[in-house]
Enzyme design. Structure first.
Site, mmCIF file in Angstrom:
data_model
loop_
_atom_site.group_PDB
_atom_site.id
_atom_site.type_symbol
_atom_site.label_atom_id
_atom_site.label_comp_id
_atom_site.label_asym_id
_atom_site.label_seq_id
_atom_site.Cartn_x
_atom_site.Cartn_y
_atom_site.Cartn_z
ATOM 1 C CD GLU A 57 -2.831 -1.145 2.192
ATOM 2 O OE1 GLU A 57 -3.194 -0.020 3.148
ATOM 3 O OE2 GLU A 57 -3.524 -2.056 2.407
ATOM 4 C CD GLU A 59 -4.546 -7.770 2.438
ATOM 5 O OE1 GLU A 59 -5.244 -7.272 2.008
ATOM 6 O OE2 GLU A 59 -3.454 -7.607 2.249
HETATM 7 O O1 G3I Z 1 -5.373 -10.767 18.953
HETATM 8 C C1 G3I Z 1 -4.478 -10.259 19.502
HETATM 9 C C2 G3I Z 1 -4.776 -9.372 21.115
HETATM 10 O O2 G3I Z 1 -4.181 -11.249 21.979
HETATM 11 C C3 G3I Z 1 -3.649 -8.077 21.197
HETATM 12 O O3 G3I Z 1 -3.446 -8.533 22.628
HETATM 13 C C4 G3I Z 1 -3.099 -7.242 20.792
HETATM 14 C C5 G3I Z 1 -2.345 -6.717 20.943
HETATM 15 O O4 G3I Z 1 -2.658 -5.029 20.360
HETATM 16 O O5 G3I Z 1 -3.945 -7.786 19.346
HETATM 17 C C6 G3I Z 1 -4.482 -8.418 18.986
HETATM 18 O O6 G3I Z 1 -4.682 -8.427 17.431
HETATM 19 C C7 G3I Z 1 -5.298 -7.895 16.883
HETATM 20 C C8 G3I Z 1 -5.323 -8.492 15.162
HETATM 21 O O7 G3I Z 1 -5.984 -7.924 14.769
HETATM 22 C C9 G3I Z 1 -6.690 -9.866 15.456
HETATM 23 O O8 G3I Z 1 -6.727 -10.310 14.739
HETATM 24 C C10 G3I Z 1 -4.455 -7.094 16.362
HETATM 25 O O9 G3I Z 1 -3.994 -5.662 17.403
HETATM 26 C C11 G3I Z 1 -4.374 -5.673 15.272
HETATM 27 O O10 G3I Z 1 -3.858 -4.873 14.659
HETATM 28 C C12 G3I Z 1 -5.122 -6.520 13.753
HETATM 29 O O11 G3I Z 1 -5.524 -5.852 12.800
HETATM 30 C C13 G3I Z 1 -5.239 -6.633 11.783
HETATM 31 C C14 G3I Z 1 -4.894 -5.290 10.522
HETATM 32 O O12 G3I Z 1 -4.513 -5.526 9.555
HETATM 33 C C15 G3I Z 1 -3.739 -4.531 11.216
HETATM 34 O O13 G3I Z 1 -2.182 -5.770 10.497
HETATM 35 C C16 G3I Z 1 -5.844 -7.002 10.740
HETATM 36 O O14 G3I Z 1 -6.590 -8.299 11.260
HETATM 37 C C17 G3I Z 1 -5.897 -7.443 9.301
HETATM 38 O O15 G3I Z 1 -6.844 -8.499 8.666
HETATM 39 C C18 G3I Z 1 -5.145 -6.434 8.969
HETATM 40 O O16 G3I Z 1 -5.203 -6.762 7.769
HETATM 41 C C19 G3I Z 1 -4.211 -5.879 6.425
HETATM 42 C C20 G3I Z 1 -3.817 -6.242 5.573
HETATM 43 O O17 G3I Z 1 -2.784 -6.206 6.410
HETATM 44 C C21 G3I Z 1 -2.824 -5.212 4.927
HETATM 45 N N1 G3I Z 1 -4.424 -4.423 3.532
HETATM 46 C C22 G3I Z 1 -5.796 -4.139 5.048
HETATM 47 C C23 G3I Z 1 -5.478 -5.416 5.606
HETATM 48 C C24 G3I Z 1 -7.273 -5.099 5.897
HETATM 49 O O18 G3I Z 1 -6.886 -4.045 6.811
#
Ligand code: G3I
Length: 328
Positions: A134, A241
């Protein structure tokens, strides 16, 4: 109402033989129904968030390999392809990098050291990486003014691809972005970057279109014309994705049959477009999550949606059948 018939249980990987069928997953999915679906249905995995810099290197010098190692070991044990996501992404930059206080040269060295450490550690295990994710803004095709651009210059993208190649001569290197079939300015800018890289012999093997799409768009024609621009450049295409929002306007509160069927048809179109690509340009279609209620979409838009192939009870939806029908 006649008894709702369960969808046929043909596994995706049994019909998708010319490309990987991938799924985004997490280190707490390595057992139970998640493990069952991943290993029965898919041939590739992507870490949904645990191979990003803010997880692996949250503080300078403090590598946390536990979650990425668990996912890589699981992938190896289950003979799954592992797609690395993502070395450089402005939304997963740890604070110590976002607010880096050293010189630009020191910043670049940190990024080079990071990419080198990660790609080296998983050499021969992680077969491909989203090196940069991105980098282009929506709507105008300008480079996003991320800390990477500010500190390393406009050429940071090429530098990161070269760092990754220098660490592993065989790993497949992808540029990844979203709205690539509908945002013409972004699409044009991305392929200008790719052309410049290829003209300068900067190593790049593929382009990922995230394909976070909707039940009513993009059209099959738009998917085809955008994806052909990857084929024209002799690069690998990755639908990286995939999810299909059925409630983008928040006008339904349950998954109606009409939207369920529309989602199935859109999946069929997406898979038909991808499956029709020359085999030399096929890499993977990766679904961005396992069951509907786990989808990031719900968190982002904060209203109900059902974007994936399995429902909240891990049952295959019509969308799963739609994927299979796209392979016929
Ligand atoms: O589950 C943990 C929790 O145990 C922990 O305490 C907490 C601490 O921050 O994190 C939790 O995990 C979260 C995770 O999603 C759960 O699935 C993360 O905080 C959170 O940042 C994460 O978000 C992800 C996001 O990218 C940022 O990394 C999303 O799942 C994921 O679907 C999203 O994917 C992105 C692609 O990488 C790039 N393209 C866009 C897409 C959607 O935003």
């Amino acid at each position: 109402l006649e008894e709702e018939q369960p969808e046929p249980t043909t596994y995706l990987k049994d019909k998708a033989t010319s490309f990987y069928v991938g799924v985004a997953m997490k280190s707490n999915n390595l057992n139970g129904k998640y493990d069952e679906i991943i290993t029965h249905e898919f041939t590739s995995i992507t870490a949904e968030y645990e191979m990003k810099m803010n997880v692996i290197l949250p503080s300078k010098g403090q590598y946390n390999w536990s979650q990425s190692d668990a996912i890589v070991n699981y992938g190896i044990e289950n003979e799954l392809n592992i797609h690395g996501h993502a070395l450089v992404w402005h939304q997963s930059t740890p604070d110590w990098i976002e607010n880096f206080t050293g010189t630009d040269a020191e910043f670049e060295q940190e990024i080079k050291d990071y990419i080198t450490a990660v790609v080296t550690r998983y050499k021969g295990k992680i077969k491909s990486w989203d090196v940069v994710n991105e980098a282009v803004l929506d709507g105008n095709g300008n480079l996003r003014n991320s800390v990477f651009r500010q500190r390393m210059g406009d050429d940071y993208i090429s530098k990161c691809f070269q760092f990754a190649r220098d660490a592993d001569p065989d790993v497949l290197l992808f540029y990844n972005d979203y709205n690539m079939t509908e945002d013409q300015a972004k699409q044009d800018a991305v392929f200008d970057i790719v052309d410049d890289m290829q003209n300068r012999n900067i190593p790049i093997d593929g382009v990922g279109f995230q394909m976070h799409i909707r039940y009513n768009g993009p059209s099959k024609a738009k998917m085809e014309s955008a994806t052909n621009r990857i084929v024209e450049r002799d690069l690998l295409a990755h639908y990286s994705e995939v999810d299909v929002r059925v409630n983008p306007n928040n006008d339904i509160t349950t998954l109606t049959d009409e939207r369920d069927i529309a989602q199935k048809i859109k999946l069929t179109e997406l898979v038909e477009v991808y499956n029709a690509l020359p085999s030399a340009n096929k890499y993977a279609i990766t679904i961005w999550g396992i069951k509907d209620n786990d989808s990031w979409i719900i968190d982002l838009y904060n209203h109900p949606d059902w974007p994936l192939l399995f429902n909240s009870s891990f049952e295959a939806k019509k969308a799963h059948t739609g994927f299979l029908e796209g392979l016929e």
